[in-house]
Design a protein around this motif. Structure first.
Motif, PDB file in Angstrom:
ATOM      1  N   GLY A 501       1.740  57.018  -7.916  1.00 18.39           N
ATOM      2  CA  GLY A 501       0.826  56.775  -7.093  1.00 18.39           C
ATOM      3  C   GLY A 501       0.056  57.977  -6.436  1.00 18.39           C
ATOM      4  O   GLY A 501      -0.550  57.956  -5.369  1.00 18.39           O
ATOM      5  N   VAL A 502       0.026  59.103  -7.277  1.00 13.70           N
ATOM      6  CA  VAL A 502      -0.887  60.308  -6.714  1.00 13.70           C
ATOM      7  C   VAL A 502      -1.966  60.508  -7.538  1.00 13.70           C
ATOM      8  O   VAL A 502      -1.963  60.534  -8.879  1.00 13.70           O
ATOM      9  CB  VAL A 502       0.165  61.567  -6.983  1.00 13.70           C
ATOM     10  CG1 VAL A 502      -0.378  62.939  -6.532  1.00 13.70           C
ATOM     11  CG2 VAL A 502       1.524  61.328  -6.418  1.00 13.70           C
ATOM     12  N   SER A 503      -3.339  60.841  -7.037  1.00 12.30           N
ATOM     13  CA  SER A 503      -4.304  60.858  -7.667  1.00 12.30           C
ATOM     14  C   SER A 503      -4.577  62.479  -8.080  1.00 12.30           C
ATOM     15  O   SER A 503      -4.358  63.314  -7.147  1.00 12.30           O
ATOM     16  CB  SER A 503      -5.492  60.329  -6.845  1.00 12.30           C
ATOM     17  OG  SER A 503      -6.749  60.675  -7.341  1.00 12.30           O
ATOM     18  N   VAL A 504      -5.015  62.572  -9.126  1.00 13.81           N
ATOM     19  CA  VAL A 504      -5.319  63.844  -9.509  1.00 13.81           C
ATOM     20  C   VAL A 504      -6.599  64.365  -9.674  1.00 13.81           C
ATOM     21  O   VAL A 504      -7.328  63.733 -10.465  1.00 13.81           O
ATOM     22  CB  VAL A 504      -4.420  64.311 -10.848  1.00 13.81           C
ATOM     23  CG1 VAL A 504      -4.443  65.755 -11.179  1.00 13.81           C
ATOM     24  CG2 VAL A 504      -3.113  63.891 -10.888  1.00 13.81           C
ATOM     25  N   LYS A 505      -7.111  65.343  -8.909  1.00 13.28           N
ATOM     26  CA  LYS A 505      -8.350  66.015  -9.071  1.00 13.28           C
ATOM     27  C   LYS A 505      -8.609  67.280  -9.564  1.00 13.28           C
ATOM     28  O   LYS A 505      -7.799  68.089  -9.155  1.00 13.28           O
ATOM     29  CB  LYS A 505      -8.816  66.002  -7.510  1.00 13.28           C
ATOM     30  CG  LYS A 505      -9.310  64.548  -7.004  1.00 13.28           C
ATOM     31  CD  LYS A 505      -9.818  64.683  -5.612  1.00 13.28           C
ATOM     32  CE  LYS A 505      -9.915  63.476  -4.887  1.00 13.28           C
ATOM     33  NZ  LYS A 505     -10.967  62.484  -5.274  1.00 13.28           N
ATOM     34  N   MET A 506      -9.324  67.419 -10.462  1.00 14.50           N
ATOM     35  CA  MET A 506      -9.308  68.899 -11.037  1.00 14.50           C
ATOM     36  C   MET A 506     -10.488  69.761 -10.425  1.00 14.50           C
ATOM     37  O   MET A 506     -11.470  69.458  -9.987  1.00 14.50           O
ATOM     38  CB  MET A 506      -9.934  68.685 -12.502  1.00 14.50           C
ATOM     39  CG  MET A 506      -9.966  70.146 -13.640  1.00 14.50           C
ATOM     40  SD  MET A 506     -10.898  69.736 -15.064  1.00 14.50           S
ATOM     41  CE  MET A 506      -9.837  68.980 -15.839  1.00 14.50           C
ATOM     42  N   ILE A 507      -9.974  71.036 -10.096  1.00 11.40           N
ATOM     43  CA  ILE A 507     -10.825  71.963  -9.094  1.00 11.40           C
ATOM     44  C   ILE A 507     -10.786  73.286 -10.315  1.00 11.40           C
ATOM     45  O   ILE A 507      -9.737  73.873 -10.426  1.00 11.40           O
ATOM     46  CB  ILE A 507     -10.249  72.291  -8.032  1.00 11.40           C
ATOM     47  CG1 ILE A 507     -10.167  70.958  -7.046  1.00 11.40           C
ATOM     48  CG2 ILE A 507     -11.055  73.084  -7.182  1.00 11.40           C
ATOM     49  CD1 ILE A 507      -9.684  71.066  -5.749  1.00 11.40           C
ATOM     50  N   THR A 508     -11.933  73.533 -10.480  1.00 14.96           N
ATOM     51  CA  THR A 508     -12.190  74.833 -11.657  1.00 14.96           C
ATOM     52  C   THR A 508     -13.614  75.644 -11.531  1.00 14.96           C
ATOM     53  O   THR A 508     -14.345  75.086 -10.755  1.00 14.96           O
ATOM     54  CB  THR A 508     -12.023  74.297 -13.164  1.00 14.96           C
ATOM     55  OG1 THR A 508     -12.283  75.487 -13.769  1.00 14.96           O
ATOM     56  CG2 THR A 508     -13.310  73.321 -13.509  1.00 14.96           C
ATOM     57  N   GLY A 509     -13.153  76.863 -11.535  1.00 14.57           N
ATOM     58  CA  GLY A 509     -14.516  77.685 -11.545  1.00 14.57           C
ATOM     59  C   GLY A 509     -15.373  77.635 -12.960  1.00 14.57           C
ATOM     60  O   GLY A 509     -16.443  78.311 -13.033  1.00 14.57           O
ATOM     61  N   ASP A 510     -14.709  76.995 -14.079  1.00  7.07           N
ATOM     62  CA  ASP A 510     -15.805  76.838 -15.167  1.00  7.07           C
ATOM     63  C   ASP A 510     -16.566  75.752 -15.145  1.00  7.07           C
ATOM     64  O   ASP A 510     -16.751  75.113 -13.783  1.00  7.07           O
ATOM     65  CB  ASP A 510     -14.541  76.381 -16.393  1.00  7.07           C
ATOM     66  CG  ASP A 510     -13.997  77.501 -17.084  1.00  7.07           C
ATOM     67  OD1 ASP A 510     -14.674  78.576 -17.042  1.00  7.07           O
ATOM     68  OD2 ASP A 510     -13.022  77.356 -17.579  1.00  7.07           O
ATOM     69  N   ASP A 511     -17.369  75.703 -16.198  1.00  2.00           N
ATOM     70  CA  ASP A 511     -18.810  74.929 -16.195  1.00  2.00           C
ATOM     71  C   ASP A 511     -18.331  73.384 -15.943  1.00  2.00           C
ATOM     72  O   ASP A 511     -17.127  73.068 -16.323  1.00  2.00           O
ATOM     73  CB  ASP A 511     -19.527  75.155 -17.391  1.00  2.00           C
ATOM     74  CG  ASP A 511     -20.499  76.809 -17.339  1.00  2.00           C
ATOM     75  OD1 ASP A 511     -20.325  77.033 -16.346  1.00  2.00           O
ATOM     76  OD2 ASP A 511     -20.226  77.223 -18.312  1.00  2.00           O
ATOM     77  N   THR A 512     -19.487  72.591 -15.421  1.00  2.00           N
ATOM     78  CA  THR A 512     -19.127  71.234 -15.468  1.00  2.00           C
ATOM     79  C   THR A 512     -18.743  70.460 -16.603  1.00  2.00           C
ATOM     80  O   THR A 512     -18.032  69.739 -16.868  1.00  2.00           O
ATOM     81  CB  THR A 512     -20.397  70.665 -14.526  1.00  2.00           C
ATOM     82  OG1 THR A 512     -20.559  71.393 -13.561  1.00  2.00           O
ATOM     83  CG2 THR A 512     -19.910  69.206 -14.650  1.00  2.00           C
TER      84      THR A 512
END
Length: 858
Positions: A501-512
């Motif tokens: 039940g945990v949604s994972v969101k990626m957060i990065t300094g790299d390009d889209t």
């Protein structure tokens, strides 16, 4: 807290409204009033240092006594302090000493935890450069970095930490590793006009830069300010405040009723009122106050969480903030850094795309010959390591090497072999290699389409070319696709988190594009937003507009993020009702890690990230997160079970004291009895950390309305249980023939009977509250919990039989009290199941009603 206001106005005055980060270099130099060939004068530098302050992170320090006093505040602390004060007034010093000792014990535990609170800021300070090479009065000298001022001309070179924010004004190029600040997975090559951030590390090259911001106004300083201001009260702390407030309200109401009744009886019924009567009433208030305090609750919470922390340490996860374990149980969104967390942070060379080369190795060898091992460049090392036969590299002798710079955007190697053959090789940006080779248009278009396709898949592409006639004509050998591959366990970890039940969101300094491709490979959503375009430049991360917040909540991830973006994302999600975990490893992650409900520093994280985090992973990857979630949910179940038990028992004791006073004019328990009873009930309960519990498949949270409702209902029926026994014992004293099987001959023995009933009944109540099913169903209590309780019951029985601290009673009376409690155990078990079922059904009906209303409104 970082003190920035004093320098901010000075910075704005110096900048004269010019954006020093974006304005042309000549305009920047003019605004800062400095000649890049001479630098500032020593006099001017001293005046600016006086005006703008040192190039350091300043902090408003809270005194030790201020921190200490803070720990004596709060509902439960106030209740304990009031009880200690009343006991001192009426001279009950034994009660006073025991109560005060419990208060000091709780404060000590909180102080120990609090010492870790500012470690992130301390680590950030250590990340600043200690010295700088500065040009003043036309001469270079080395000075402490803290003495730099805006307008200083500073030299940076290989191995140095950039000492302040600056614009590069002279030199060929520098390659700067700013991953810890921005999250970019590779060093960034910069030339004249580019920005260099304080705290980043120079990997190659040498340049001059003009300082544009110092101290708290730097990129690094703004990150530190976010860290200082970040933080959120844990849900466990909020729960204890709510429980404390609830019990205070109940205690005040009952105390008012009891005092009013006693005063009325003393004045109007018995006809006497004096100091003796007042002290007697005060003594009853003391007993009620002590009864209303769950004195061991903070300690039980801390020890239960501490034992959970030990279990997590076995899984290579170090807990730096105990409340994080409880928070992890309710986490429904995991914001994960990409580089080094979801990916290996190792460039991987994919199969080369051949243009003129005969095979992949020919293309790779040419790329390796256009590299230099000594430079330790990540791209060069990756290509060289992909050569299957290193002897083929040794066959060539390097005559000249031209390193990469941001102007040419390529490297070049000029070599010869033992036979005297000449070979020139080059690698670099594919479009630059196209310009070097000048292939036919169709071939050039084909190459650029390949590069675009690779970019859309998240690959970094390098073109490789060679010349055998001293650079007169070149051949385009092929394109080398490079990628930071996902960790082997990342996909499985994400899948497990989603299943829980945990949604994972990626957060990065790299390009889209890189973020989208990584997300696709890991089975995550690919709705990735470019944060640098999405967030307004002047946005306050603490006050994100509502429309923006909605988009953030719907997004699957974010690319090109800066520290304030990460911080804002976490805070927005929290404001929208989510419990957020954040993973990271760099300085840029520190504000978000501290703001998150559960900040997780991954293996090899910087000191700043570790200092801000609540949970520190010592093994690579996120696989331990799944274990942490399951462990946290088990611990949460144990804590909520204890909470229901403790509140119900506290309500029972409070109502028993008041009803006994009103109905029987009798004090059923002494203050010392209540304190001893709390210790006997709570000390073995600490073994609940080892109890067997079911693991919820969904995130779980504090449902205080339900917890307090179930506790109150159970407490109400437990009051009936205790008052009924008190009535029988009291009646047996007045009429010896009535209830003779109790064998009670004095009011002191009746107090002991009530003491034993509550000690035994309290533990039987825990067996009822530890799960929502019948107490005799699985999962059974753990052996350590069961035998801890049994040992305590033996101690209580021996106390009552031999008269230790309480008047002695017979073994027959002890057996009767135990039999009475066992019968009521089934009654209370039924009450628990029925009340939970009723409350759950009511919640479902309310939810359906809200959904129907919303549907009609649509």
């Amino acid at each position: 807290m970082i003190d920035m206001e004093s320098t901010k106005e000075n910075e704005e005055e110096l900048n004269q409204g010019i954006d020093l980060e974006k304005a042309p270099v000549p305009e920047v130099l003019q605004t800062l009033a400095v000649d890049p060939k001479v630098g500032l004068s020593q006099l001017e530098a001293a005046q600016r240092l006086e005006k703008y302050g040192p190039n350091a992170l300043t902090e408003k320090v809270q005194s030790f006594w201020s921190k200490l006093m803070h720990h004596f505040m709060g509902p439960i602390a106030y209740m304990i302090e009031a009880a200690a004060l009343v006991s001192a007034i009426i001279g009950h010093w034994d009660d006073f000493i025991i109560i005060l000792a419990l208060l000091l014990f709780n404060v000590t535990i909180e102080m120990i935890q609090d010492r870790k609170a500012n470690s992130a800021l301390t680590a950030l300070k250590q990340g600043l450069a200690p010295e700088a090479t500065v040009l003043r009065d036309g001469e270079f000298s080395s000075i402490p970095a803290s003495e730099l001022v805006p307008g200083d001309i500073v030299k940076i070179r290989l191995g140095m930490i950039v000492p302040a924010d600056m614009r590069l004004v002279e030199g060929d190029y520098v390659s700067i590793d700013q991953a810890a600040l921005t999250g970019e997975s590779l060093p960034v090559t910069k030339g004249v006009g580019a920005e260099a951030y304080s705290g980043s590390v120079v990997k190659q090259g040498e340049m001059l830069g003009v300082v544009t911001a110092t101290g708290s106004q730097t990129f690094f300083g703004r990150t530190a300010k976010l860290v200082a201001n970040a933080g959120v009260q844990s849900h466990a702390q909020k729960a204890m405040f709510q429980i404390g407030n609830f019990l205070i309200v109940v205690a005040v109401i009952l105390a008012t009723i009891m005092v009013a009744f006693r005063v009325y009886r003393d004045i109007f019924v018995t006809g006497g009122w004096g100091m003796t009567e007042a002290l007697n009433i005060l003594q009853f208030v003391l007993v009620l106050l002590v009864a209303s305090i769950p004195v061991a609750m903070p300690t039980v919470f801390s020890i239960t969480l501490a034992l959970g922390a030990i279990e997590l340490s076995k899984e290579k996860a170090i807990v730096s903030k105990l409340a994080a374990i409880e928070e992890m149980a309710g986490v429904d969104i995991l914001c994960s850094d990409k580089t080094g967390t979801l990916t290996k942070n190792e460039l991987s060379l994919d199969e080369p795309i051949l243009i003129k080369a005969h095979d992949a190795q020919e293309c790779i060898i040419a790329g390796a010959l256009a590299s230099k091992l000594e430079n330790k460049d990540a791209i060069d090392l990756t290509i060289i390591s992909a050569v299957k036969d290193p002897e083929k590299l040794k066959a060539w002798t390097l005559d000249k090497f031209i390193p990469f710079d941001p102007i040419t955007k390529r490297t070049e190697g000029r070599l010869h072999n033992a036979q005297g053959d000449q070979l020139w090789v080059s690698k670099g940006a594919p479009q630059v290699i196209v310009e070097l080779v000048h292939p036919p248009k169709a071939e050039a278009d084909k190459i650029m389409k390949l590069v675009d396709d690779l970019a859309n898949k998240g690959y970094r592409a390098l073109g490789v070319a060679e010349s055998k006639d001293e650079g007169k004509t070149w051949e385009y050998l092929g394109v080398l696709p490079m990628f930071d591959p996902p960790r082997d366990d990342s996909a499985a970890t994400i899948k497990a988190a989603q299943a829980n039940g945990v949604s994972v969101k990626m957060i990065t300094g790299d390009d889209t594009a890189i973020a989208i491709e990584t997300a696709r490979q890991l089975g995550m959503g690919t709705n990735i937003l470019n944060a640098s375009e999405f967030f307004p430049k002047d946005m306050d991360p603490d006050h994100v507009p509502a429309k923006l917040a909605e988009v953030i909540e719907r997004a699957d991830g974010f690319a090109r993020v800066f520290p304030e973006h990460k911080y804002a994302i976490v805070k927005v999600l929290q404001k929208r009702g989510h419990i957020v975990a954040m993973t990271g490893d760099g300085v840029n992650d520190a504000p978000a890690l501290k703001q998150a409900d559960c900040g997780v520093a991954v293996a090899d994280a910087t000191d700043a990230a570790r200092g801000a985090a609540d949970l520190i992973l010592t093994a690579p990857g996120l696989s331990v997160i799944e274990t942490a979630i399951k462990e946290a949910r088990q611990i949460f179940e144990r804590i909520t079970s204890y909470t229901v038990y403790r509140v119900a028992l506290t309500i029972t004791i409070m109502f028993l004291v008041v009803l006994s006073s009103i109905i029987f004019n009798f004090q059923p328990l002494t203050a010392i009895m209540i304190v001893i009873m709390s210790l006997l009930d709570d000390i073995p309960i600490m073994a609940i950390a080892y109890d067997n519990t079911s693991v919820s498949p969904r995130p779980i949270r504090w449902k205080m309305a339900k917890i307090l409702s179930v506790s109150t209902i159970l407490g109400f029926f437990a009051v009936i249980q205790s008052v009924a026994l008190l009535y029988m014992g009291h009646h047996a004293l007045i009429q010896p023939d009535a209830f003779s099987w109790l064998h009670v001959t004095s009011f002191g023995q009746l107090q002991t009977i009530m003491f034993l009933q509550l000690v035994a009944g309290g533990h039987l109540l825990l067996f009822i509250t530890r799960q929502s099913k019948w107490f005799f169903e699985k999962p059974y209590p753990s052996s350590i919990l069961f035998w801890s309780i049994m040992a305590t019951q033996v101690v209580a029985i021996l106390m009552c039989y031999f008269g230790w601290l309480v008047p002695a009673i017979s073994i027959t009376t002890i057996v009767v009290v135990w039999g009475y409690n066992l019968i009521w155990m089934f009654v209370l078990g039924f009450v628990r199941i029925a009340s939970e079922k009723y409350l759950d059904n009511r919640t479902k009906r309310q939810r359906k009603h809200v959904e129907m209303v919303n549907e009609k409104l649509k």
